[in-house]
Design a protein around this motif. Sequence first.
Motif, PDB file in Angstrom:
ATOM      1  N   UNK A 197      14.815  30.240 -32.638  1.00 20.31           N
ATOM      2  CA  UNK A 197      15.405  31.350 -33.389  1.00 20.31           C
ATOM      3  C   UNK A 197      14.948  31.324 -34.846  1.00 20.31           C
ATOM      4  N   UNK A 198      15.192  32.412 -35.573  1.00 19.49           N
ATOM      5  CA  UNK A 198      14.751  32.526 -36.961  1.00 19.49           C
ATOM      6  C   UNK A 198      15.390  31.484 -37.872  1.00 19.49           C
ATOM      7  N   UNK A 199      16.601  31.047 -37.508  1.00 17.72           N
ATOM      8  CA  UNK A 199      17.283  30.050 -38.352  1.00 17.72           C
ATOM      9  C   UNK A 199      16.871  28.631 -38.026  1.00 17.72           C
ATOM     10  N   UNK A 200      15.904  28.468 -37.113  1.00 15.34           N
ATOM     11  CA  UNK A 200      15.407  27.149 -36.780  1.00 15.34           C
ATOM     12  C   UNK A 200      16.060  26.515 -35.570  1.00 15.34           C
ATOM     13  N   UNK A 201      17.180  27.075 -35.088  1.00 18.58           N
ATOM     14  CA  UNK A 201      17.823  26.543 -33.891  1.00 18.58           C
ATOM     15  C   UNK A 201      17.119  27.083 -32.652  1.00 18.58           C
ATOM     16  N   UNK A 202      17.544  26.584 -31.487  1.00 16.60           N
ATOM     17  CA  UNK A 202      16.898  26.960 -30.227  1.00 16.60           C
ATOM     18  C   UNK A 202      17.913  27.606 -29.292  1.00 16.60           C
ATOM     19  N   UNK A 203      17.405  28.432 -28.389  1.00 18.85           N
ATOM     20  CA  UNK A 203      18.267  29.061 -27.386  1.00 18.85           C
ATOM     21  C   UNK A 203      17.484  29.266 -26.099  1.00 18.85           C
ATOM     22  N   UNK A 204      18.230  29.478 -25.032  1.00 26.17           N
ATOM     23  CA  UNK A 204      17.608  29.748 -23.726  1.00 26.17           C
ATOM     24  C   UNK A 204      18.525  30.659 -22.935  1.00 26.17           C
ATOM     25  N   UNK A 205      17.940  31.467 -22.082  1.00 28.53           N
ATOM     26  CA  UNK A 205      18.716  32.404 -21.284  1.00 28.53           C
ATOM     27  C   UNK A 205      18.401  32.194 -19.815  1.00 28.53           C
ATOM     28  N   UNK A 206      19.480  32.094 -19.020  1.00 31.85           N
ATOM     29  CA  UNK A 206      19.336  31.905 -17.584  1.00 31.85           C
ATOM     30  C   UNK A 206      19.904  33.125 -16.870  1.00 31.85           C
ATOM     31  N   UNK A 207      19.113  33.697 -15.953  1.00 34.41           N
ATOM     32  CA  UNK A 207      19.590  34.803 -15.126  1.00 34.41           C
ATOM     33  C   UNK A 207      19.933  34.267 -13.743  1.00 34.41           C
ATOM     34  N   UNK A 208      21.059  34.686 -13.200  1.00 31.31           N
ATOM     35  CA  UNK A 208      21.493  34.213 -11.873  1.00 31.31           C
ATOM     36  C   UNK A 208      22.430  35.253 -11.273  1.00 31.31           C
ATOM     37  N   UNK A 209      22.699  35.109  -9.998  1.00 29.17           N
ATOM     38  CA  UNK A 209      23.626  36.007  -9.316  1.00 29.17           C
ATOM     39  C   UNK A 209      24.906  35.245  -8.960  1.00 29.17           C
ATOM     40  N   UNK A 210      26.043  35.888  -9.213  1.00 33.10           N
ATOM     41  CA  UNK A 210      27.318  35.234  -8.927  1.00 33.10           C
ATOM     42  C   UNK A 210      27.651  35.352  -7.449  1.00 33.10           C
ATOM     43  N   UNK A 211      28.866  34.916  -7.071  1.00 33.76           N
ATOM     44  CA  UNK A 211      29.260  34.908  -5.661  1.00 33.76           C
ATOM     45  C   UNK A 211      29.317  36.297  -5.051  1.00 33.76           C
ATOM     46  N   UNK A 212      29.376  37.319  -5.897  1.00 29.82           N
ATOM     47  CA  UNK A 212      29.457  38.693  -5.398  1.00 29.82           C
ATOM     48  C   UNK A 212      28.106  39.396  -5.440  1.00 29.82           C
ATOM     49  N   UNK A 213      27.052  38.666  -5.821  1.00 26.74           N
ATOM     50  CA  UNK A 213      25.716  39.245  -5.852  1.00 26.74           C
ATOM     51  C   UNK A 213      25.369  39.957  -7.136  1.00 26.74           C
ATOM     52  N   UNK A 214      26.256  39.931  -8.110  1.00 28.20           N
ATOM     53  CA  UNK A 214      26.004  40.613  -9.378  1.00 28.20           C
ATOM     54  C   UNK A 214      25.107  39.749 -10.274  1.00 28.20           C
ATOM     55  N   UNK A 215      24.181  40.406 -10.957  1.00 29.37           N
ATOM     56  CA  UNK A 215      23.278  39.689 -11.846  1.00 29.37           C
ATOM     57  C   UNK A 215      24.015  39.288 -13.126  1.00 29.37           C
ATOM     58  N   UNK A 216      23.940  38.026 -13.473  1.00 31.35           N
ATOM     59  CA  UNK A 216      24.600  37.504 -14.662  1.00 31.35           C
ATOM     60  C   UNK A 216      23.583  36.782 -15.545  1.00 31.35           C
TER      61      UNK A 216
END
Length: 377
Positions: free
Chosen positions: A14-33
């Motif tokens: 990130x611009x402030x020097x910290x780090x991030x990550x994003x995980x995409x997955x489907x919950x028990x109902x099949x919805x994308x989270x």
Amino acid sequence: MARRANGEGSIFRRKDGTWSAELSYRDDYGSLKRRTVYGKTQAEVRTKLRDARERAESGAPVKDASMTVAAWLDEWITKSLAASDRKQATKDLYATIARTHLAPTVGTIPLGRLRPSDVEALIVTKRDAGLAPSTIRTIYTVLRAALGIASRDGLIRSNPAATVKRPGVERKDAPHLTAEQAQALLDAIRGDRLDALFRVMLATGLRRGEALALHWSDVDLDAGLLRVRWTLSRTSRGLRLDEPKTDKSRRTVPLPRSAIAALAAHRTRQAEERRATADAYEDHGLVFTTEIGTPLEPRNVLRRFELLARRAGLSGVHLHTLRHSAASFLLAAGTHTKVVQEHLGHSSYAITADIYSHVGPAQQREAADRLDEALRW
């Protein structure tokens, strides 16, 4: 976001020097989270991302619930605990323990941040406060049960109390009356309205709830037997009749002649009370009742017994002492421990043997004395 780390795919700086990550997955109902994790270093975020991915793949919650332990306890009490098949008296006890001992201590901690060390600290705090070991064990049991449901419902990944050793309870010899003390007690209760109740408990080892729930239909004075099929207790919903907790507690108990005589006299007096109160009498078929036939209040019975015990010059004697005394007298008379187990309704032989191990030395001494008398040295 400034740039993505080489080879990491979904990890960004990130611009402030910290780090991030994003995980995409489907919950028990099949919805994308999506789940975003943050950290000061790339390695920290990588670890968090791997953990989130493993949790998603295993079906565990990707993120622990943010509600506090106290909030969860309230929900657990009103839903899962209320729906359980535990006896109402047990539900009342667990709810009281949760609100009195858990909410004020670990209640402010977010549910997902409670750690095994927090559970251990709770145990230490309660020990330092001077609580009885059995109470501390119950506190632990309630917390573990509540967290187990939170884990089941996907609010937390695992139960932090499950990895903590259950607090121990030091075994103590069951307090019991000597023959002289028992006689002093019998003299003190003679003529009291609850005389027969206390005599039957001493003669049979019935628990308080079992004795108060006894029905005349379960008593056979001719055969000298009674059946234990119910237990009476005070709950938040009033006096309640329930079946005994275990199959072993449902049992047939032999009556000694003294108990048969006490019950016969009691039945005659109860019939006189029924005639004297006429229409006011409520016949529930119970053996031990108030003057108008209603169930006896367990706490009143306890208070009455302790008053009579003090009159007999006995200190530290409680109603449950009658049960321990009955077992001790049976064992001292040479009755096999297995028979005593069935007589008392213990769920296992080991429980009886452990609680009444103090009777063994007395029996050994008696056996040695008998051998000495049988042989001419």
